[in-house]
Design an enzyme around this catalytic site. Structure first.
Site, PDB file in Angstrom:
ATOM      1  N   HIS A  52      40.909  12.663   2.040  1.00 46.78           N
ATOM      2  CA  HIS A  52      39.560  12.292   1.623  1.00 46.78           C
ATOM      3  C   HIS A  52      39.364  12.731   0.174  1.00 46.78           C
ATOM      4  O   HIS A  52      40.076  13.606  -0.330  1.00 46.78           O
ATOM      5  CB  HIS A  52      38.515  12.980   2.496  1.00 46.78           C
ATOM      6  CG  HIS A  52      38.452  12.446   3.887  1.00 46.78           C
ATOM      7  ND1 HIS A  52      37.423  12.743   4.744  1.00 46.78           N
ATOM      8  CD2 HIS A  52      39.285  11.637   4.586  1.00 46.78           C
ATOM      9  CE1 HIS A  52      37.614  12.143   5.901  1.00 46.78           C
ATOM     10  NE2 HIS A  52      38.749  11.468   5.839  1.00 46.78           N
ATOM     11  N   GLU A  54      37.139  14.579  -1.241  1.00 49.07           N
ATOM     12  CA  GLU A  54      36.870  16.008  -1.386  1.00 49.07           C
ATOM     13  C   GLU A  54      38.142  16.834  -1.260  1.00 49.07           C
ATOM     14  O   GLU A  54      38.355  17.795  -2.007  1.00 49.07           O
ATOM     15  CB  GLU A  54      35.868  16.485  -0.329  1.00 49.07           C
ATOM     16  CG  GLU A  54      34.550  15.762  -0.341  1.00 49.07           C
ATOM     17  CD  GLU A  54      34.499  14.617   0.674  1.00 49.07           C
ATOM     18  OE1 GLU A  54      35.415  13.761   0.659  1.00 49.07           O
ATOM     19  OE2 GLU A  54      33.555  14.569   1.460  1.00 49.07           O
ATOM     20  N   CYS A  82      32.282  15.088   5.513  1.00 49.02           N
ATOM     21  CA  CYS A  82      32.540  15.115   6.957  1.00 49.02           C
ATOM     22  C   CYS A  82      32.879  16.546   7.402  1.00 49.02           C
ATOM     23  O   CYS A  82      32.977  17.467   6.582  1.00 49.02           O
ATOM     24  CB  CYS A  82      33.691  14.170   7.302  1.00 49.02           C
ATOM     25  SG  CYS A  82      35.314  14.775   6.759  1.00 49.02           S
TER      26      CYS A  82
END
Length: 166
Positions: A52, A54, A82
């Site tokens: 992801h 991040e 998430c």
């Protein structure tokens, strides 16, 4: 630079994800006005469910600092993080998280879950700010999924469609 400027940078990174056929999410880790790491969604490209935006930004920042702890940092991301990404932020000791679009189904920074401020963790993120450039961040995601649905519908009908240039 202020939060909106850093979020604009994250939006540019999200555009890179879209160009790669990935969900357009971008992230940047900043300390004292300096970029330590940046990333964009790449789970399909890298064959890695943890890639992801991040996570990519945190990995790059850790390499930059030669440390898995990132105290005094702010992580900017175009979509509410998430569960996995929030866990990594907590372990990295990120000080502040700023996100654009809310994710009411799986967001773990206050929407579906509020893990960044959960008192059971050893570390709590000092500040969480959602909704920075929310309209722009949400519009990018909506356009991506609209394009995907249009392409899928055309494929079902046997229509060859060329995506618009990005």
């Amino acid at each position: 630079m202020d939060d909106e400027n850093w979020m604009r940078h994250a939006l540019q990174l999200a555009e890179r994800a879209w160009k790669q056929g990935e969900v357009p999410v971008g992230a940047v880790v900043v300390r004292d006005g300096q970029i330590l790491g940046e990333g964009w969604n790449q789970p399909i490209t890298l064959h890695d469910p943890s890639a992801h935006a991040e996570m990519q930004a945190l990995r790059a920042a850790g390499i930059h600092d030669i440390n898995y702890r990132l105290p005094g940092t702010t992580l900017y991301v175009t979509l509410e993080p998430c569960l996995m990404c929030v866990g990594a932020m907590l372990h990295a000791r990120v000080e502040r998280v700023v996100f654009g679009a809310y994710d009411p189904k799986t967001g773990a920074a206050g929407s579906a879950f509020d893990l960044l401020q959960d008192t059971r963790h050893y570390h709590k993120v000092a500040a969480v700010q959602g909704g920075v450039l929310q309209e722009e961040c949400a519009a990018l995601l909506q356009a991506f999924f609209r394009e995907r649905r249009t392409a899928a519908s055309a494929a079902k009908q046997g229509i060859q469609q060329t995506p618009p240039p990005r």
